[in-house]
Motif scaffolding. Sequence first.
Motif, short mmCIF file in Angstrom:
data_model
loop_
_atom_site.label_atom_id
_atom_site.label_comp_id
_atom_site.label_asym_id
_atom_site.label_seq_id
_atom_site.Cartn_x
_atom_site.Cartn_y
_atom_site.Cartn_z
N GLY A 281 0.82 -1.21 0.00
CA GLY A 281 0.00 0.00 0.00
C GLY A 281 0.85 1.25 0.00
O GLY A 281 0.58 2.19 -0.75
N MET A 282 1.89 1.26 0.83
CA MET A 282 2.76 2.44 0.87
C MET A 282 3.50 2.62 -0.46
O MET A 282 3.68 3.75 -0.91
N ALA A 283 3.89 1.53 -1.09
CA ALA A 283 4.55 1.62 -2.39
C ALA A 283 3.59 2.21 -3.43
O ALA A 283 3.98 3.05 -4.25
N ALA A 284 2.33 1.77 -3.40
CA ALA A 284 1.34 2.31 -4.33
C ALA A 284 1.09 3.79 -4.05
O ALA A 284 1.01 4.60 -4.98
N LEU A 285 1.02 4.14 -2.78
CA LEU A 285 0.76 5.54 -2.41
C LEU A 285 1.95 6.44 -2.71
O LEU A 285 1.77 7.64 -2.92
N ALA A 286 3.13 5.88 -2.78
CA ALA A 286 4.32 6.66 -3.13
C ALA A 286 4.26 7.14 -4.58
O ALA A 286 5.04 8.00 -4.99
N GLN A 287 3.32 6.60 -5.34
CA GLN A 287 3.13 7.03 -6.73
C GLN A 287 2.12 8.18 -6.84
O GLN A 287 1.93 8.75 -7.92
N VAL A 288 1.48 8.52 -5.72
CA VAL A 288 0.49 9.60 -5.71
C VAL A 288 1.21 10.91 -5.41
O VAL A 288 1.77 11.09 -4.33
N ILE A 289 1.19 11.81 -6.36
CA ILE A 289 1.91 13.08 -6.25
C ILE A 289 0.96 14.20 -5.84
O ILE A 289 -0.11 14.37 -6.44
N ASP A 290 1.36 14.95 -4.83
CA ASP A 290 0.62 16.14 -4.45
C ASP A 290 0.79 17.14 -5.59
O ASP A 290 1.91 17.59 -5.86
N PRO A 291 -0.30 17.51 -6.30
CA PRO A 291 -0.16 18.35 -7.48
C PRO A 291 0.36 19.76 -7.18
O PRO A 291 0.94 20.40 -8.03
N GLU A 292 0.18 20.22 -5.96
CA GLU A 292 0.64 21.55 -5.61
C GLU A 292 2.14 21.57 -5.29
O GLU A 292 2.84 22.50 -5.65
N LEU A 293 2.62 20.51 -4.63
CA LEU A 293 4.02 20.48 -4.20
C LEU A 293 4.92 19.64 -5.11
O LEU A 293 6.13 19.77 -5.06
N GLY A 294 4.33 18.74 -5.90
CA GLY A 294 5.12 17.91 -6.80
C GLY A 294 5.91 16.82 -6.10
O GLY A 294 6.90 16.33 -6.64
N VAL A 295 5.48 16.44 -4.91
CA VAL A 295 6.14 15.39 -4.12
C VAL A 295 5.08 14.37 -3.73
O VAL A 295 3.91 14.72 -3.52
N ASP A 296 5.49 13.10 -3.62
CA ASP A 296 4.52 12.06 -3.30
C ASP A 296 4.01 12.18 -1.85
O ASP A 296 4.70 12.71 -0.99
N VAL A 297 2.80 11.68 -1.63
CA VAL A 297 2.15 11.82 -0.33
C VAL A 297 2.86 11.04 0.78
O VAL A 297 2.81 11.44 1.95
N VAL A 298 3.55 9.96 0.43
CA VAL A 298 4.32 9.21 1.44
C VAL A 298 5.55 10.03 1.84
O VAL A 298 5.84 10.20 3.02
N GLY A 299 6.27 10.55 0.86
CA GLY A 299 7.45 11.36 1.13
C GLY A 299 7.12 12.62 1.91
O GLY A 299 7.94 13.10 2.71
N LEU A 300 5.93 13.16 1.70
CA LEU A 300 5.50 14.33 2.44
C LEU A 300 5.15 14.00 3.90
O LEU A 300 5.00 14.89 4.71
N GLY A 301 5.01 12.71 4.19
CA GLY A 301 4.65 12.31 5.55
C GLY A 301 3.18 12.43 5.85
O GLY A 301 2.77 12.49 7.01
N LEU A 302 2.35 12.43 4.81
CA LEU A 302 0.91 12.58 5.00
C LEU A 302 0.22 11.26 5.35
O LEU A 302 -0.88 11.27 5.91
N ILE A 303 0.84 10.14 5.01
CA ILE A 303 0.22 8.84 5.24
C ILE A 303 0.71 8.25 6.56
O ILE A 303 1.90 8.05 6.75
N TYR A 304 -0.23 8.00 7.46
CA TYR A 304 0.12 7.44 8.76
C TYR A 304 -0.01 5.92 8.77
O TYR A 304 0.74 5.23 9.45
N ASP A 305 -0.98 5.39 8.03
CA ASP A 305 -1.18 3.94 8.03
C ASP A 305 -2.05 3.55 6.83
O ASP A 305 -2.81 4.38 6.32
N VAL A 306 -1.91 2.31 6.41
CA VAL A 306 -2.77 1.74 5.38
C VAL A 306 -2.98 0.27 5.74
O VAL A 306 -2.02 -0.45 5.99
#
Length: 100
Positions: free
Chosen positions: A8-33
Motif C-alpha cells: 500500500g505504501m509503495a502504491a501511495l508513493a506514486q500519488v503526487i501532491d499536485p501543488e508540491l510535486g512530491v509524493d504523499v508518502v514522502g511528504l509524511g501525510l500517510i500514517y497507516d494503510v
Amino acid sequence: MATFKDQGMAALAQVIDPELGVDVVGLGLIYDVTLDDAGECVVTMTLTMMGCPLTEVLANDITAALQGLPGVQHVEINLVWSPAWSIARMSRAARLTLGV
C-alpha cells in the motif's frame, strides 16, 4: 513476502501532491494503510493544512492507486489531525526537493 502495508505504501508513493510535486508518502501525510478480510482498505492520513483545496483530488488519486492492489474492494480515507503534520514528517528526499 511484502505485507499489505508495504504494498500500500509503495502504491501511495506514486500519488503526487499536485501543488508540491512530491509524493504523499514522502511528504509524511500517510500514517497507516490497512486491509481487512472483507477487502476494506483504510488509509489513515493527514493534510499539510485544514481546508486544503486538493483534498478531493488527493482522495481520488489515493483511491485509484490502492484499488489496483490485490484484495482491495473498497478504499476508505480516514482524515486525522492528530498527530499534526509538520515538516519533520517529510522524508529527506522530499525536504531536498522542496528546499527545506
